[in-house]
Design a protein around this motif. Structure first.
Motif, PDB file in Angstrom:
ATOM      1  N   LEU A  86      23.492 -53.042  -6.435  1.00 14.62           N
ATOM      2  CA  LEU A  86      23.518 -51.657  -5.969  1.00 14.62           C
ATOM      3  C   LEU A  86      22.187 -50.958  -6.236  1.00 14.62           C
ATOM      4  O   LEU A  86      21.695 -50.188  -5.406  1.00 14.62           O
ATOM      5  N   ARG A  87      21.586 -51.233  -7.380  1.00 12.88           N
ATOM      6  CA  ARG A  87      20.273 -50.645  -7.676  1.00 12.88           C
ATOM      7  C   ARG A  87      19.207 -51.179  -6.732  1.00 12.88           C
ATOM      8  O   ARG A  87      18.337 -50.431  -6.281  1.00 12.88           O
ATOM      9  N   ALA A  88      19.262 -52.468  -6.429  1.00 12.34           N
ATOM     10  CA  ALA A  88      18.288 -53.046  -5.508  1.00 12.34           C
ATOM     11  C   ALA A  88      18.447 -52.445  -4.116  1.00 12.34           C
ATOM     12  O   ALA A  88      17.452 -52.156  -3.437  1.00 12.34           O
ATOM     13  N   MET A  89      19.696 -52.233  -3.684  1.00 12.88           N
ATOM     14  CA  MET A  89      19.933 -51.606  -2.381  1.00 12.88           C
ATOM     15  C   MET A  89      19.361 -50.197  -2.343  1.00 12.88           C
ATOM     16  O   MET A  89      18.725 -49.795  -1.361  1.00 12.88           O
ATOM     17  N   ALA A  90      19.574 -49.433  -3.410  1.00 13.05           N
ATOM     18  CA  ALA A  90      19.061 -48.060  -3.466  1.00 13.05           C
ATOM     19  C   ALA A  90      17.536 -48.057  -3.451  1.00 13.05           C
ATOM     20  O   ALA A  90      16.917 -47.230  -2.764  1.00 13.05           O
ATOM     21  N   GLU A  91      16.921 -48.977  -4.184  1.00 12.09           N
ATOM     22  CA  GLU A  91      15.461 -49.049  -4.204  1.00 12.09           C
ATOM     23  C   GLU A  91      14.919 -49.453  -2.835  1.00 12.09           C
ATOM     24  O   GLU A  91      13.916 -48.915  -2.364  1.00 12.09           O
ATOM     25  N   TRP A  92      15.589 -50.378  -2.172  1.00 12.00           N
ATOM     26  CA  TRP A  92      15.168 -50.816  -0.850  1.00 12.00           C
ATOM     27  C   TRP A  92      15.228 -49.645   0.142  1.00 12.00           C
ATOM     28  O   TRP A  92      14.309 -49.419   0.933  1.00 12.00           O
ATOM     29  N   GLN A  93      16.310 -48.893   0.096  1.00  9.12           N
ATOM     30  CA  GLN A  93      16.449 -47.746   0.993  1.00  9.12           C
ATOM     31  C   GLN A  93      15.398 -46.683   0.700  1.00  9.12           C
ATOM     32  O   GLN A  93      14.839 -46.082   1.622  1.00  9.12           O
ATOM     33  N   ALA A  94      15.097 -46.463  -0.577  1.00 12.28           N
ATOM     34  CA  ALA A  94      14.072 -45.483  -0.933  1.00 12.28           C
ATOM     35  C   ALA A  94      12.705 -45.929  -0.436  1.00 12.28           C
ATOM     36  O   ALA A  94      11.921 -45.113   0.073  1.00 12.28           O
ATOM     37  N   THR A  95      12.423 -47.211  -0.549  1.00 11.86           N
ATOM     38  CA  THR A  95      11.147 -47.737  -0.060  1.00 11.86           C
ATOM     39  C   THR A  95      11.045 -47.592   1.452  1.00 11.86           C
ATOM     40  O   THR A  95       9.987 -47.222   1.977  1.00 11.86           O
ATOM     41  N   GLU A  96      12.137 -47.860   2.167  1.00  9.46           N
ATOM     42  CA  GLU A  96      12.132 -47.700   3.621  1.00  9.46           C
ATOM     43  C   GLU A  96      11.907 -46.249   4.022  1.00  9.46           C
ATOM     44  O   GLU A  96      11.173 -45.961   4.968  1.00  9.46           O
ATOM     45  N   ARG A  97      12.523 -45.318   3.289  1.00 12.74           N
ATOM     46  CA  ARG A  97      12.320 -43.891   3.584  1.00 12.74           C
ATOM     47  C   ARG A  97      10.872 -43.486   3.337  1.00 12.74           C
ATOM     48  O   ARG A  97      10.286 -42.735   4.110  1.00 12.74           O
ATOM     49  N   GLN A  98      10.284 -43.982   2.246  1.00 12.88           N
ATOM     50  CA  GLN A  98       8.880 -43.662   1.960  1.00 12.88           C
ATOM     51  C   GLN A  98       7.972 -44.229   3.036  1.00 12.88           C
ATOM     52  O   GLN A  98       7.026 -43.564   3.467  1.00 12.88           O
ATOM     53  N   GLN A  99       8.240 -45.436   3.477  1.00 13.06           N
ATOM     54  CA  GLN A  99       7.429 -46.061   4.525  1.00 13.06           C
ATOM     55  C   GLN A  99       7.568 -45.285   5.833  1.00 13.06           C
ATOM     56  O   GLN A  99       6.583 -45.053   6.534  1.00 13.06           O
ATOM     57  N   ALA A 100       8.772 -44.862   6.157  1.00 12.41           N
ATOM     58  CA  ALA A 100       8.996 -44.098   7.383  1.00 12.41           C
ATOM     59  C   ALA A 100       8.270 -42.752   7.303  1.00 12.41           C
ATOM     60  O   ALA A 100       7.693 -42.292   8.296  1.00 12.41           O
ATOM     61  N   ALA A 101       8.273 -42.122   6.124  1.00 12.17           N
ATOM     62  CA  ALA A 101       7.570 -40.849   5.960  1.00 12.17           C
ATOM     63  C   ALA A 101       6.060 -41.042   6.112  1.00 12.17           C
ATOM     64  O   ALA A 101       5.379 -40.210   6.712  1.00 12.17           O
ATOM     65  N   ARG A 102       5.532 -42.161   5.579  1.00 18.20           N
ATOM     66  CA  ARG A 102       4.094 -42.446   5.733  1.00 18.20           C
ATOM     67  C   ARG A 102       3.741 -42.707   7.179  1.00 18.20           C
ATOM     68  O   ARG A 102       2.668 -42.331   7.635  1.00 18.20           O
ATOM     69  N   ASP A 103       4.632 -43.364   7.907  1.00 16.44           N
ATOM     70  CA  ASP A 103       4.383 -43.647   9.318  1.00 16.44           C
ATOM     71  C   ASP A 103       4.362 -42.357  10.151  1.00 16.44           C
ATOM     72  O   ASP A 103       3.609 -42.248  11.118  1.00 16.44           O
ATOM     73  N   ARG A 104       5.190 -41.397   9.785  1.00 15.81           N
ATOM     74  CA  ARG A 104       5.225 -40.124  10.500  1.00 15.81           C
ATOM     75  C   ARG A 104       4.024 -39.241  10.171  1.00 15.81           C
ATOM     76  O   ARG A 104       3.551 -38.497  10.988  1.00 15.81           O
ATOM     77  N   HIS A 105       3.573 -39.305   8.923  1.00 21.18           N
ATOM     78  CA  HIS A 105       2.468 -38.457   8.460  1.00 21.18           C
ATOM     79  C   HIS A 105       1.386 -39.325   7.824  1.00 21.18           C
ATOM     80  O   HIS A 105       1.255 -39.375   6.601  1.00 21.18           O
ATOM     81  N   PRO A 106       0.585 -40.006   8.624  1.00 20.44           N
ATOM     82  CA  PRO A 106      -0.450 -40.875   8.046  1.00 20.44           C
ATOM     83  C   PRO A 106      -1.523 -40.060   7.329  1.00 20.44           C
ATOM     84  O   PRO A 106      -1.847 -38.946   7.720  1.00 20.44           O
ATOM     85  N   VAL A 107      -2.019 -40.645   6.262  1.00 19.17           N
ATOM     86  CA  VAL A 107      -3.091 -40.022   5.475  1.00 19.17           C
ATOM     87  C   VAL A 107      -4.412 -40.484   6.036  1.00 19.17           C
ATOM     88  O   VAL A 107      -4.639 -41.674   6.204  1.00 19.17           O
ATOM     89  N   ASP A 108      -5.316 -39.533   6.341  1.00 17.86           N
ATOM     90  CA  ASP A 108      -6.619 -39.900   6.908  1.00 17.86           C
ATOM     91  C   ASP A 108      -7.636 -40.173   5.832  1.00 17.86           C
ATOM     92  O   ASP A 108      -7.722 -39.728   4.810  1.00 17.86           O
TER      93      ASP A 108
END
Length: 98
Positions: free
Chosen positions: A76-98
Motif C-alpha cells: 500500500l505504501r509503494a502504491m501511494a508513492e507510485w501515485q505521488a510520483t506520477e502526479r509530480q511528473q504530470a505536474a512537471r509536464d504541465r509546467h516545465p521549468v526553463d
C-alpha cells in the motif's frame, strides 16, 4: 479518482478497494495459518492433544496474518508513492521549468 484536501492537494491514502483487499488477504492468511497449525499439530500428537493443537493453530494464525500484514502495508505504501510520483511528473509536464 483521487481525493482532495482543503489545500487542493491529492490525498496519499490508498483507495478503499486496495485497503479492503489488503484486509481480506490478512484474514485469509490468518485463517489458513490457523488451519495449517492446528492440522500439523493434531497429526503429530498420538492422543489428539486438542489444547496443544488449538494453541498451535492460534500461533500459526498470528504468524501468517502478521507476515501478510507486513507485505500488505509495504504494498500500500509503494502504491501511494507510485501515485505521488506520477502526479509530480504530470505536474512537471504541465509546467516545465526553463
Amino acid at each position: 479518482m483521487s481525493k482532495s484536501t482543503d489545500a487542493g492537494l491529492s490525498s496519499a491514502e490508498p483507495s478503499t478497494l486496495a485497503r479492503t483487499l489488503a484486509l481480506l488477504a490478512i484474514l485469509v492468511a490468518g485463517i489458513s495459518g490457523g488451519l495449517i497449525g492446528h492440522a500439523v499439530t493434531d497429526l503429530q500428537c498420538a492422543n489428539g492433544c486438542p489444547a496443544l493443537a488449538g494453541l498451535m493453530g492460534l500461533v500459526g494464525a498470528v504468524i501468517a496474518a502478521a507476515g501478510v500484514a507486513v507485505v500488505a502495508v509495504l504494498s500500500l505504501r509503494a502504491m501511494a508513492e507510485w501515485q505521488a510520483t506520477e502526479r509530480q511528473q504530470a505536474a512537471r509536464d504541465r509546467h516545465p521549468v526553463d
